[in-house]
Write an enzyme that holds these catalytic residues in place. Sequence first.
Site, PDB file in Angstrom:
ATOM      1  N   HIS A 246       4.099   4.402  12.290  1.00  0.00           N
ATOM      2  CA  HIS A 246       3.026   5.249  12.804  1.00  0.00           C
ATOM      3  C   HIS A 246       3.523   6.234  13.870  1.00  0.00           C
ATOM      4  O   HIS A 246       2.718   6.883  14.527  1.00  0.00           O
ATOM      5  CB  HIS A 246       1.866   4.417  13.374  1.00  0.00           C
ATOM      6  CG  HIS A 246       1.125   3.630  12.348  1.00  0.00           C
ATOM      7  ND1 HIS A 246      -0.183   3.250  12.504  1.00  0.00           N
ATOM      8  CD2 HIS A 246       1.487   3.134  11.146  1.00  0.00           C
ATOM      9  CE1 HIS A 246      -0.589   2.559  11.465  1.00  0.00           C
ATOM     10  NE2 HIS A 246       0.426   2.474  10.613  1.00  0.00           N
TER      11      HIS A 246
ATOM     12  N   HIS B 149       0.840  -1.211   0.000  1.00  0.00           N
ATOM     13  CA  HIS B 149       0.000   0.000   0.000  1.00  0.00           C
ATOM     14  C   HIS B 149       0.865   1.247   0.000  1.00  0.00           C
ATOM     15  O   HIS B 149       1.915   1.297   0.659  1.00  0.00           O
ATOM     16  CB  HIS B 149      -0.956   0.011   1.199  1.00  0.00           C
ATOM     17  CG  HIS B 149      -0.288   0.028   2.544  1.00  0.00           C
ATOM     18  ND1 HIS B 149       0.035   1.197   3.205  1.00  0.00           N
ATOM     19  CD2 HIS B 149       0.111  -0.968   3.365  1.00  0.00           C
ATOM     20  CE1 HIS B 149       0.594   0.914   4.369  1.00  0.00           C
ATOM     21  NE2 HIS B 149       0.660  -0.399   4.489  1.00  0.00           N
TER      22      HIS B 149
ATOM     23  N   ASP C 159       6.577   1.707   6.739  1.00  0.00           N
ATOM     24  CA  ASP C 159       5.212   1.199   6.534  1.00  0.00           C
ATOM     25  C   ASP C 159       4.495   2.007   5.465  1.00  0.00           C
ATOM     26  O   ASP C 159       3.754   2.927   5.786  1.00  0.00           O
ATOM     27  CB  ASP C 159       4.454   1.269   7.869  1.00  0.00           C
ATOM     28  CG  ASP C 159       3.090   0.616   7.819  1.00  0.00           C
ATOM     29  OD1 ASP C 159       2.829  -0.166   6.886  1.00  0.00           O
ATOM     30  OD2 ASP C 159       2.277   0.880   8.714  1.00  0.00           O
TER      31      ASP C 159
ATOM     32  N   GLU D  82       4.507  -5.937   4.475  1.00  0.00           N
ATOM     33  CA  GLU D  82       4.369  -5.312   5.784  1.00  0.00           C
ATOM     34  C   GLU D  82       5.693  -5.415   6.545  1.00  0.00           C
ATOM     35  O   GLU D  82       6.399  -6.419   6.447  1.00  0.00           O
ATOM     36  CB  GLU D  82       3.271  -5.999   6.600  1.00  0.00           C
ATOM     37  CG  GLU D  82       1.860  -5.665   6.154  1.00  0.00           C
ATOM     38  CD  GLU D  82       1.476  -4.226   6.448  1.00  0.00           C
ATOM     39  OE1 GLU D  82       2.070  -3.607   7.351  1.00  0.00           O
ATOM     40  OE2 GLU D  82       0.579  -3.715   5.754  1.00  0.00           O
TER      41      GLU D  82
ATOM     42  N   GLU E  60      -5.145   0.790   2.670  1.00  0.00           N
ATOM     43  CA  GLU E  60      -4.838  -0.188   3.720  1.00  0.00           C
ATOM     44  C   GLU E  60      -4.944   0.427   5.101  1.00  0.00           C
ATOM     45  O   GLU E  60      -5.380  -0.231   6.045  1.00  0.00           O
ATOM     46  CB  GLU E  60      -3.433  -0.755   3.500  1.00  0.00           C
ATOM     47  CG  GLU E  60      -3.157  -2.067   4.243  1.00  0.00           C
ATOM     48  CD  GLU E  60      -2.634  -1.871   5.662  1.00  0.00           C
ATOM     49  OE1 GLU E  60      -2.558  -2.854   6.404  1.00  0.00           O
ATOM     50  OE2 GLU E  60      -2.289  -0.718   6.019  1.00  0.00           O
ATOM     51  N   GLU E  61      -4.529   1.690   5.221  1.00  0.00           N
ATOM     52  CA  GLU E  61      -4.558   2.346   6.526  1.00  0.00           C
ATOM     53  C   GLU E  61      -5.932   2.922   6.859  1.00  0.00           C
ATOM     54  O   GLU E  61      -6.119   3.454   7.960  1.00  0.00           O
ATOM     55  CB  GLU E  61      -3.511   3.477   6.576  1.00  0.00           C
ATOM     56  CG  GLU E  61      -2.085   3.037   6.324  1.00  0.00           C
ATOM     57  CD  GLU E  61      -1.491   2.249   7.481  1.00  0.00           C
ATOM     58  OE1 GLU E  61      -2.239   1.925   8.417  1.00  0.00           O
ATOM     59  OE2 GLU E  61      -0.282   1.958   7.439  1.00  0.00           O
TER      60      GLU E  61
ATOM     61  N   ASP F  99      -0.650   4.259   0.732  1.00  0.00           N
ATOM     62  CA  ASP F  99      -1.234   5.222   1.676  1.00  0.00           C
ATOM     63  C   ASP F  99      -0.525   5.131   3.022  1.00  0.00           C
ATOM     64  O   ASP F  99       0.029   4.088   3.389  1.00  0.00           O
ATOM     65  CB  ASP F  99      -2.737   5.007   1.835  1.00  0.00           C
ATOM     66  CG  ASP F  99      -3.101   3.651   2.414  1.00  0.00           C
ATOM     67  OD1 ASP F  99      -2.516   2.645   1.960  1.00  0.00           O
ATOM     68  OD2 ASP F  99      -3.969   3.596   3.306  1.00  0.00           O
TER      69      ASP F  99
END
Length: 375
Positions: free
Chosen positions: A347, A66, A99, A162, A133-134, A68
């Site tokens: 994150h 992903h 990520d 991931e 995805e997020e 995003d």
Amino acid sequence: MTDALALARDLIRCPSITPKDEGAQDLLSRTLGGLGFTCTNLPFGDVKNLFARRGTDGPHLCFAGHTDVVPVGDEKSWSHSPFGGTVADGKLYGRGAADMKGNIAAFIAATATFVHNNPDHKGSISLLITGDEEGPAVNGTVRVLEWMAKNGHTPDVCIVGEPSNPKEMGDEIKIGRRGSLSATLTVHGKQGHVAYPHLADNPVPKLAHYLVALSDTVLDVGSAHFPATSLQVTNVDIGNTAENVIPARATAMFNVRFNDRWDFETLENKIRSILDRVGPDYDIVFRRGAHVFITAPGEWTGLVRQAVTDITGKTPAMSTAGGTSDARFVSQYCPVVECGLINETIHQVDEHVRITDLETLTAIYGRVLEKYFLR
């Protein structure tokens, strides 16, 4: 040849906070097109998705990822611009570095080298890249997989990029994930004055009994590849600000992370049976999240594991820990393994990846391609 660091920096400089794309997938399309991939844009709702495939026959290996990213939080707290792609002290900084824009860049760089060295390799390589995805994960991977199945693109195996390692490269690959079930439990009573409790019906003690019963119940002791199922109370809300009023109702929320001994239906039935033993005075609403899945150890998991060992010298644990990922959708179509960078800063403010780790992951992905297509 494609350089993983340069591509990762360019991707980070696309501020693609879910569901915005900000040019990230166009960058990938241009890069992959130059490597002989046929690229198909697949927008669903407000989400951009990309499917790219090189080759038409089998075996078919897919990389899922992903572009995003989550919001940056307080930008002033960052040591470097979250969308600057800054390289400092041997690290690449930026939202998505770990990520998972760094992982995507590593796979494409590995593919570029593999294709250069083996232009006539058998089979097909594809990438499934989503921008959702997020976020809600409704118009992303799940929709692209449906399109792939309808159009003859279902892969034989998949690797999801991931960030799978807790501390060091070679620590873990992930072969499954726990399921997630949330619920809101409500107990009704009768409002009244605290000085006249016989004229009211206080729901708070009742709710406490239900929560104790849920928390004290051992749902299982784990399974071959999963830890024990865990039920955690996350919120209790009485909605009462008066000290002299017995409330009319009390509500609690809880979440269950469950292993492969359960599915949604059996777990919901079990929870109701626990509550029923306490009493009938409750309402419960379940919200089904991610389903549990496992890729049983076998040829594909063994291949990826050996590739990691070949490059790092370590034998990674086959883990099912962590939250949810889009691998849960892929698992319904083919064997899937998660293998990527270190997840220690994902994150967070100052998310980053060591450049040496980016190089290591590129080598791991390259070894996966060699072992899969050149055997």
